[in-house]
Design a protein around this motif. Sequence first.
Motif, PDB file in Angstrom:
ATOM      1  N   ALA A 134     -32.712 -54.900  90.339  1.00 62.63           N
ATOM      2  CA  ALA A 134     -33.469 -55.727  90.890  1.00 62.63           C
ATOM      3  C   ALA A 134     -34.613 -54.547  89.649  1.00 62.63           C
ATOM      4  CB  ALA A 134     -33.780 -54.039  91.945  1.00 62.63           C
ATOM      5  N   LYS A 150     -27.658 -38.711 102.987  1.00 62.83           N
ATOM      6  CA  LYS A 150     -28.536 -39.924 102.362  1.00 62.83           C
ATOM      7  C   LYS A 150     -28.003 -40.664 100.950  1.00 62.83           C
ATOM      8  CE  LYS A 150     -31.678 -37.705 104.373  1.00 62.83           C
ATOM      9  NZ  LYS A 150     -32.774 -39.033 105.844  1.00 62.83           N
ATOM     10  N   TYR A 154     -25.109 -36.028  99.634  1.00 59.29           N
ATOM     11  CA  TYR A 154     -26.223 -36.531  99.087  1.00 59.29           C
ATOM     12  C   TYR A 154     -25.717 -37.402  98.005  1.00 59.29           C
ATOM     13  CZ  TYR A 154     -29.859 -33.298 100.466  1.00 59.29           C
ATOM     14  OH  TYR A 154     -30.226 -32.530 101.732  1.00 59.29           O
ATOM     15  N   VAL A 183     -39.029 -57.778  95.812  1.00 57.10           N
ATOM     16  CA  VAL A 183     -38.152 -58.328  95.033  1.00 57.10           C
ATOM     17  C   VAL A 183     -36.680 -57.404  95.032  1.00 57.10           C
ATOM     18  CG1 VAL A 183     -37.187 -58.543  92.593  1.00 57.10           C
ATOM     19  CG2 VAL A 183     -39.400 -59.987  93.074  1.00 57.10           C
ATOM     20  N   SER A 184     -37.234 -56.154  94.778  1.00 60.89           N
ATOM     21  CA  SER A 184     -36.174 -55.023  95.277  1.00 60.89           C
ATOM     22  C   SER A 184     -35.482 -55.217  96.116  1.00 60.89           C
ATOM     23  CB  SER A 184     -36.867 -53.400  94.919  1.00 60.89           C
ATOM     24  OG  SER A 184     -35.781 -52.970  95.475  1.00 60.89           O
ATOM     25  N   GLN A 228     -37.748 -57.183  88.328  1.00 62.12           N
ATOM     26  CA  GLN A 228     -38.988 -57.011  88.738  1.00 62.12           C
ATOM     27  C   GLN A 228     -39.960 -57.036  86.784  1.00 62.12           C
ATOM     28  OE1 GLN A 228     -39.735 -53.229  90.262  1.00 62.12           O
ATOM     29  NE2 GLN A 228     -38.062 -53.541  91.776  1.00 62.12           N
ATOM     30  N   VAL A 279     -24.443 -51.846  98.095  1.00 59.94           N
ATOM     31  CA  VAL A 279     -24.985 -51.069  99.229  1.00 59.94           C
ATOM     32  C   VAL A 279     -23.678 -50.161 100.049  1.00 59.94           C
ATOM     33  CG1 VAL A 279     -26.725 -50.953 101.134  1.00 59.94           C
ATOM     34  CG2 VAL A 279     -26.660 -52.729  99.134  1.00 59.94           C
ATOM     35  N   LEU A 280     -23.671 -49.180  99.952  1.00 62.10           N
ATOM     36  CA  LEU A 280     -23.518 -47.997 101.106  1.00 62.10           C
ATOM     37  C   LEU A 280     -23.375 -48.214 102.480  1.00 62.10           C
ATOM     38  CD1 LEU A 280     -22.189 -45.201  98.404  1.00 62.10           C
ATOM     39  CD2 LEU A 280     -21.110 -47.557  98.744  1.00 62.10           C
ATOM     40  N   PRO A 331     -22.879 -51.361  92.276  1.00 59.58           N
ATOM     41  CA  PRO A 331     -23.794 -52.271  92.771  1.00 59.58           C
ATOM     42  C   PRO A 331     -23.156 -52.589  94.543  1.00 59.58           C
ATOM     43  CG  PRO A 331     -21.878 -53.243  91.055  1.00 59.58           C
ATOM     44  CD  PRO A 331     -21.921 -51.823  91.738  1.00 59.58           C
ATOM     45  N   SER A 364     -26.562 -58.115  98.010  1.00 60.21           N
ATOM     46  CA  SER A 364     -25.606 -57.763  98.340  1.00 60.21           C
ATOM     47  C   SER A 364     -24.977 -57.641  99.378  1.00 60.21           C
ATOM     48  CB  SER A 364     -25.961 -56.257  98.002  1.00 60.21           C
ATOM     49  OG  SER A 364     -25.378 -55.843  96.150  1.00 60.21           O
ATOM     50  N   ILE A 365     -25.792 -57.302 100.548  1.00 57.99           N
ATOM     51  CA  ILE A 365     -24.900 -57.178 102.151  1.00 57.99           C
ATOM     52  C   ILE A 365     -24.686 -58.572 102.793  1.00 57.99           C
ATOM     53  CG2 ILE A 365     -26.070 -56.741 104.440  1.00 57.99           C
ATOM     54  CD1 ILE A 365     -27.753 -54.386 102.820  1.00 57.99           C
ATOM     55  N   LYS A 389     -26.202 -41.947 109.097  1.00 57.71           N
ATOM     56  CA  LYS A 389     -26.960 -41.670 109.648  1.00 57.71           C
ATOM     57  C   LYS A 389     -27.853 -40.266 108.469  1.00 57.71           C
ATOM     58  CE  LYS A 389     -31.247 -43.476 110.961  1.00 57.71           C
ATOM     59  NZ  LYS A 389     -31.666 -45.140 111.226  1.00 57.71           N
ATOM     60  N   LYS A 413     -42.317 -54.756  95.747  1.00 58.27           N
ATOM     61  CA  LYS A 413     -40.410 -54.067  96.422  1.00 58.27           C
ATOM     62  C   LYS A 413     -39.827 -55.145  97.056  1.00 58.27           C
ATOM     63  CE  LYS A 413     -42.481 -49.936  95.984  1.00 58.27           C
ATOM     64  NZ  LYS A 413     -43.255 -49.480  97.462  1.00 58.27           N
ATOM     65  N   HIS A 436     -30.926 -51.835 108.842  1.00 60.88           N
ATOM     66  CA  HIS A 436     -29.634 -50.685 109.622  1.00 60.88           C
ATOM     67  C   HIS A 436     -29.076 -50.064 107.793  1.00 60.88           C
ATOM     68  CE1 HIS A 436     -26.460 -48.089 111.602  1.00 60.88           C
ATOM     69  NE2 HIS A 436     -27.361 -47.513 111.886  1.00 60.88           N
ATOM     70  N   ARG A 437     -28.853 -50.964 107.769  1.00 57.58           N
ATOM     71  CA  ARG A 437     -28.103 -51.140 105.803  1.00 57.58           C
ATOM     72  C   ARG A 437     -29.000 -49.892 105.252  1.00 57.58           C
ATOM     73  NH1 ARG A 437     -22.726 -53.123 105.490  1.00 57.58           N
ATOM     74  NH2 ARG A 437     -22.661 -52.488 103.089  1.00 57.58           N
ATOM     75  N   LEU A 438     -30.269 -50.829 105.235  1.00 55.30           N
ATOM     76  CA  LEU A 438     -30.669 -50.212 104.111  1.00 55.30           C
ATOM     77  C   LEU A 438     -31.421 -49.271 105.067  1.00 55.30           C
ATOM     78  CD1 LEU A 438     -31.846 -53.577 102.788  1.00 55.30           C
ATOM     79  CD2 LEU A 438     -30.148 -51.822 101.234  1.00 55.30           C
ATOM     80  N   ASN A 439     -31.902 -49.104 106.064  1.00 59.14           N
ATOM     81  CA  ASN A 439     -32.274 -47.897 106.145  1.00 59.14           C
ATOM     82  C   ASN A 439     -33.737 -47.841 106.405  1.00 59.14           C
ATOM     83  OD1 ASN A 439     -32.482 -45.003 107.778  1.00 59.14           O
ATOM     84  ND2 ASN A 439     -30.120 -44.754 105.920  1.00 59.14           N
ATOM     85  N   ASN A 453     -30.551 -49.340  91.819  1.00 63.30           N
ATOM     86  CA  ASN A 453     -30.907 -50.948  91.048  1.00 63.30           C
ATOM     87  C   ASN A 453     -31.501 -51.322  90.272  1.00 63.30           C
ATOM     88  OD1 ASN A 453     -30.241 -53.504  92.175  1.00 63.30           O
ATOM     89  ND2 ASN A 453     -31.604 -52.994  94.002  1.00 63.30           N
ATOM     90  N   GLU A 475     -35.438 -36.063 100.145  1.00 67.93           N
ATOM     91  CA  GLU A 475     -35.053 -36.369 100.750  1.00 67.93           C
ATOM     92  C   GLU A 475     -33.544 -35.260 100.527  1.00 67.93           C
ATOM     93  OE1 GLU A 475     -34.353 -38.206 102.415  1.00 67.93           O
ATOM     94  OE2 GLU A 475     -34.572 -40.643 101.436  1.00 67.93           O
ATOM     95  N   THR A 485     -32.830 -57.987  96.092  1.00 67.87           N
ATOM     96  CA  THR A 485     -31.592 -58.072  95.643  1.00 67.87           C
ATOM     97  C   THR A 485     -30.635 -57.354  96.771  1.00 67.87           C
ATOM     98  OG1 THR A 485     -32.192 -55.490  94.887  1.00 67.87           O
ATOM     99  CG2 THR A 485     -32.335 -57.627  93.842  1.00 67.87           C
ATOM    100  N   PHE A 486     -31.072 -56.038  97.803  1.00 71.41           N
ATOM    101  CA  PHE A 486     -30.008 -55.703  98.134  1.00 71.41           C
ATOM    102  C   PHE A 486     -29.354 -56.155  99.731  1.00 71.41           C
ATOM    103  CE2 PHE A 486     -32.213 -51.613  97.273  1.00 71.41           C
ATOM    104  CZ  PHE A 486     -31.270 -51.122  96.501  1.00 71.41           C
TER     105      PHE A 486
END
Lengths: 206, 206
Positions: free
Chosen positions: B195, B187, B171, A10-11, B199, B179-180, B177, A18-19, B184, A8, A38-41, B192, A204, A14-15
Amino acid sequence: MAKKIPEKVVSRLTFYHSIVSEFIEKNEQNITSSQLAHRLNIDDSQVRKDFNLLNKVGRCRVGYCPKDLKETIENTLGFSNKRNAFIVGAGHLGLALAKYDKFDNYGLNILALFDTDPLKIDMQINDKKIFHITKLLDLASELNVDIAILTVPRQPAQDVADFLIESGIKYIWNFTPCVLSAPKYIKVWNENLMASFLQFACKEID
Amino acid sequence: MAKKIPEKVVSRLTFYHSIVSEFIEKNEQNITSSQLAHRLNIDDSQVRKDFNLLNKVGRCRVGYCPKDLKETIENTLGFSNKRNAFIVGAGHLGLALAKYDKFDNYGLNILALFDTDPLKIDMQINDKKIFHITKLLDLASELNVDIAILTVPRQPAQDVADFLIESGIKYIWNFTPCVLSAPKYIKVWNENLMASFLQFACKEID
DNA sequence: ATTTAATTGTGACAATTATCACTATTAAGC
DNA sequence: GCTTAATAGTGATAATTGTCACAATTAAAT
């Protein structure tokens, strides 16, 4: 690799990568765990825990140094261990992956594509040539490739996989909607778009 | 949904579903936990635990009934809750996803694609028309679509996402590629690929 | 210099996920 | 019928992953 990095993490790395790269482009000198979170929630303490795993220290009231972070993430994820791979199946998905620039950055070198459609043979995608699949065996041993990204349609998937295995391919990243049968010593990684969507949907979408 | 199905189990259920479907095609009357486990390289007790979650009982020395299993998995994953979606970005990836037949089966209905390239407008992919993106707002409200699959290139990704949000999309399944950034209440699900590969690479490739 | 508030670092805990070991069941062979 | 072996079911346990709360630090404000 010194420490084993959990899946997890590792995943998330990568995010973060990017940021953090965005921040560097914008010439930001610092980035905080809560900005990333915050960007990744996700929870900010998780970000800090992840960075702890990389032995990264931030500065209180300031955050982390983006450049430093980026470099560390790249080293950790082994972007520098270049690995060669073929894409097998030059349909839309294969071509999309061939054009996906992130692979190069992340150490995955796509050397060529393979297909059976005569119209596609010898085309070039992003400097990568499409060969007839009969050429695969020779090229694999010549170029020392043992990773295949399988993007053929469902029907021929298992047969093509068998052929790849005979040709010396050891790792198959499987984008087909089939669960391939393969001997134990062959490593198959099933990319599972539906699972991915359903996880999204379950979590979601009401 | 009666019981909450853990994320990992959802993922395995889709694999079981594939394999079980194969068994049905081959007219097999039974499938055992160890057959499934073997194909997926996991522990057989895990398969049984997963099926327990679905309240499925097998028969000792026989296994499970494929047809019954298949149906239960489909109900559990909510294949019958149809959801409508748009694909935004009719490049190779967008087209690949538009042709991906599994989406329909799994309850995800792609109604149309959107792009800005005049050459692509009005083309048909699998009975799905490509519209100019300016039509999206109207069509989204007309067809009651609030899911977008984002497959545009990296550069316009954030702008397009902003536009989608303004258009009432709730959604976003993000294949870019990036990270938008999004409010909030929107969703975002980041697909990825890197990632996923890393993995695989960390675990299996030395 | 002192205070304030933002931020990191981290231990304790909670939740999730996977593995193991064993029992119960039962089809098949004798 | 009895025995055997394959298989499901399951509790105990281990490993992984995520959350929370709070102390420690320190830049910035006063």
